[in-house]
Design a protein around this motif. Structure first.
Motif, PDB file in Angstrom:
ATOM      1  N   VAL A  20       4.390  -3.833  10.129  1.00 41.56           N
ATOM      2  CA  VAL A  20       4.369  -3.324   8.752  1.00 41.56           C
ATOM      3  C   VAL A  20       3.426  -4.169   7.904  1.00 41.56           C
ATOM      4  O   VAL A  20       2.576  -3.633   7.179  1.00 41.56           O
ATOM      5  CB  VAL A  20       5.791  -3.294   8.141  1.00 41.56           C
ATOM      6  CG1 VAL A  20       5.744  -3.000   6.657  1.00 41.56           C
ATOM      7  CG2 VAL A  20       6.640  -2.257   8.868  1.00 41.56           C
ATOM      8  N   HIS A  21       3.549  -5.482   8.005  1.00 41.45           N
ATOM      9  CA  HIS A  21       2.688  -6.378   7.221  1.00 41.45           C
ATOM     10  C   HIS A  21       1.209  -6.149   7.558  1.00 41.45           C
ATOM     11  O   HIS A  21       0.366  -6.042   6.669  1.00 41.45           O
ATOM     12  CB  HIS A  21       3.073  -7.834   7.478  1.00 41.45           C
ATOM     13  CG  HIS A  21       2.160  -8.813   6.826  1.00 41.45           C
ATOM     14  ND1 HIS A  21       2.152  -9.018   5.458  1.00 41.45           N
ATOM     15  CD2 HIS A  21       1.210  -9.621   7.342  1.00 41.45           C
ATOM     16  CE1 HIS A  21       1.228  -9.916   5.167  1.00 41.45           C
ATOM     17  NE2 HIS A  21       0.646 -10.288   6.290  1.00 41.45           N
ATOM     18  N   ARG A  22       0.898  -6.051   8.842  1.00 41.94           N
ATOM     19  CA  ARG A  22      -0.491  -5.851   9.264  1.00 41.94           C
ATOM     20  C   ARG A  22      -1.029  -4.509   8.781  1.00 41.94           C
ATOM     21  O   ARG A  22      -2.158  -4.426   8.296  1.00 41.94           O
ATOM     22  CB  ARG A  22      -0.593  -5.954  10.780  1.00 41.94           C
ATOM     23  CG  ARG A  22      -2.032  -5.946  11.254  1.00 41.94           C
ATOM     24  CD  ARG A  22      -2.171  -6.113  12.737  1.00 41.94           C
ATOM     25  NE  ARG A  22      -1.408  -7.264  13.200  1.00 41.94           N
ATOM     26  CZ  ARG A  22      -1.010  -7.418  14.452  1.00 41.94           C
ATOM     27  NH1 ARG A  22      -1.284  -6.498  15.353  1.00 41.94           N
ATOM     28  NH2 ARG A  22      -0.347  -8.480  14.823  1.00 41.94           N
ATOM     29  N   GLU A  73      10.234  -2.606   0.252  1.00 43.19           N
ATOM     30  CA  GLU A  73       9.393  -3.184  -0.801  1.00 43.19           C
ATOM     31  C   GLU A  73       7.996  -2.579  -0.791  1.00 43.19           C
ATOM     32  O   GLU A  73       7.433  -2.288  -1.844  1.00 43.19           O
ATOM     33  CB  GLU A  73       9.315  -4.706  -0.668  1.00 43.19           C
ATOM     34  CG  GLU A  73       8.572  -5.365  -1.810  1.00 43.19           C
ATOM     35  CD  GLU A  73       9.054  -4.967  -3.212  1.00 43.19           C
ATOM     36  OE1 GLU A  73       8.203  -4.848  -4.119  1.00 43.19           O
ATOM     37  OE2 GLU A  73      10.266  -4.755  -3.417  1.00 43.19           O
ATOM     38  N   SER A  74       7.449  -2.355   0.373  1.00 44.82           N
ATOM     39  CA  SER A  74       6.132  -1.726   0.468  1.00 44.82           C
ATOM     40  C   SER A  74       6.154  -0.330  -0.149  1.00 44.82           C
ATOM     41  O   SER A  74       5.244   0.046  -0.892  1.00 44.82           O
ATOM     42  CB  SER A  74       5.695  -1.653   1.926  1.00 44.82           C
ATOM     43  OG  SER A  74       4.490  -0.958   2.054  1.00 44.82           O
ATOM     44  N   LYS A  78       4.086   1.059  -3.485  1.00 42.61           N
ATOM     45  CA  LYS A  78       3.239   2.248  -3.412  1.00 42.61           C
ATOM     46  C   LYS A  78       3.669   3.293  -4.443  1.00 42.61           C
ATOM     47  O   LYS A  78       2.832   3.891  -5.129  1.00 42.61           O
ATOM     48  CB  LYS A  78       3.271   2.830  -2.005  1.00 42.61           C
ATOM     49  CG  LYS A  78       2.498   2.036  -0.975  1.00 42.61           C
ATOM     50  CD  LYS A  78       2.688   2.634   0.411  1.00 42.61           C
ATOM     51  CE  LYS A  78       1.829   1.997   1.464  1.00 42.61           C
ATOM     52  NZ  LYS A  78       2.025   0.596   1.675  1.00 42.61           N
ATOM     53  N   ALA A  79       4.967   3.510  -4.569  1.00 41.83           N
ATOM     54  CA  ALA A  79       5.469   4.485  -5.548  1.00 41.83           C
ATOM     55  C   ALA A  79       5.119   4.052  -6.969  1.00 41.83           C
ATOM     56  O   ALA A  79       4.749   4.885  -7.813  1.00 41.83           O
ATOM     57  CB  ALA A  79       6.975   4.671  -5.393  1.00 41.83           C
ATOM     58  N   ARG A  80       5.217   2.751  -7.253  1.00 43.56           N
ATOM     59  CA  ARG A  80       4.844   2.260  -8.595  1.00 43.56           C
ATOM     60  C   ARG A  80       3.356   2.492  -8.858  1.00 43.56           C
ATOM     61  O   ARG A  80       2.968   2.896  -9.960  1.00 43.56           O
ATOM     62  CB  ARG A  80       5.185   0.779  -8.733  1.00 43.56           C
ATOM     63  CG  ARG A  80       6.665   0.510  -8.955  1.00 43.56           C
ATOM     64  CD  ARG A  80       6.935  -0.931  -9.374  1.00 43.56           C
ATOM     65  NE  ARG A  80       6.625  -1.897  -8.351  1.00 43.56           N
ATOM     66  CZ  ARG A  80       7.490  -2.367  -7.455  1.00 43.56           C
ATOM     67  NH1 ARG A  80       8.744  -1.954  -7.451  1.00 43.56           N
ATOM     68  NH2 ARG A  80       7.103  -3.260  -6.559  1.00 43.56           N
ATOM     69  N   ALA A  81       2.525   2.248  -7.860  1.00 44.40           N
ATOM     70  CA  ALA A  81       1.084   2.474  -8.029  1.00 44.40           C
ATOM     71  C   ALA A  81       0.791   3.953  -8.263  1.00 44.40           C
ATOM     72  O   ALA A  81      -0.056   4.304  -9.104  1.00 44.40           O
ATOM     73  CB  ALA A  81       0.330   1.961  -6.800  1.00 44.40           C
TER      74      ALA A  81
END
Length: 143
Positions: A20-22, A73-74, A78-81
Motif C-alpha cells: 500500500v505504501h509503495r 488513511e490513504s 484521497k477523498a479529502r483531495a
C-alpha cells in the motif's frame, strides 16, 4: 523471520502495508487530474500483476478484516483531495467525494479484475484510453 514478525499473519500484514505504501508513493493521486491518475494506476497494475494477485489474496483471506489503517488513511486523504477539487469546481459535485473515489478506483482496476480471455479482446492501449475517457466523463464538473 520471527525476529521481525510474531508469525505469518504479522508478516502478511507487513507485506500488505508495504505494498500500500509503495503504491501510494509510486502512483500518487492528483484530484485535479483523475483520468490520468486512473490510467497510471492501470499501468502499475499491468507492470506488477503480482501485486494485484497479492491484494486480492489478502482480501479473500481476511474478508472484512482486510481494512487496515494504512488503507483507511490513504482513502481518507484521497477523498479529502477530491472534495477540495469539487469545491474548486474541477470535479462534479453530483456525487460525494467517496463515491467519486470508489468509481475511479473501480474503473482503474476493472481490467485486472476480468478473466484473461476478456482482457485479451481489448489491447492494453485501448484499455488505458477507455479508463481515461470513462473517468473523465464521470468526474467532469456540471456546466
Amino acid at each position: 523471520m520471527y525476529s521481525f514478525y510474531a508469525g505469518k499473519q504479522e508478516l502478511f500484514d507487513g507485506v500488505f502495508d508495504e505494498i500500500v505504501h509503495r503504491t501510494v508513493s509510486e502512483v500518487p493521486m492528483d484530484a485535479n487530474h483523475l483520468p490520468e491518475y486512473a490510467a497510471r494506476l492501470h499501468d502499475a497494475n499491468l507492470a506488477h500483476p503480482e501485486v494485484v494477485r497479492f491484494l486480492d489474496w489478502y482480501r479473500r483471506e481476511r474478508g472484512a478484516a482486510a481494512q487496515r489503517d494504512t488503507v483507511t488513511e490513504s482513502m481518507r486523504e484521497k477523498a479529502r483531495a477530491i472534495a477540495t477539487a469539487q469545491e474548486h469546481g474541477v470535479l462534479t459535485k453530483k456525487l460525494g467525494a467517496e463515491q467519486v473515489l470508489a468509481l475511479v478506483l473501480t474503473i482503474a482496476n476493472m481490467w485486472v479484475q476480468q478473466a484473461e480471455d476478456v482482457t485479451t479482446l481489448v489491447p492494453a492501449a485501448m484499455q488505458r484510453q477507455t479508463i481515461k475517457d470513462a473517468v473523465a466523463r464521470i468526474t467532469a464538473p456540471s456546466v
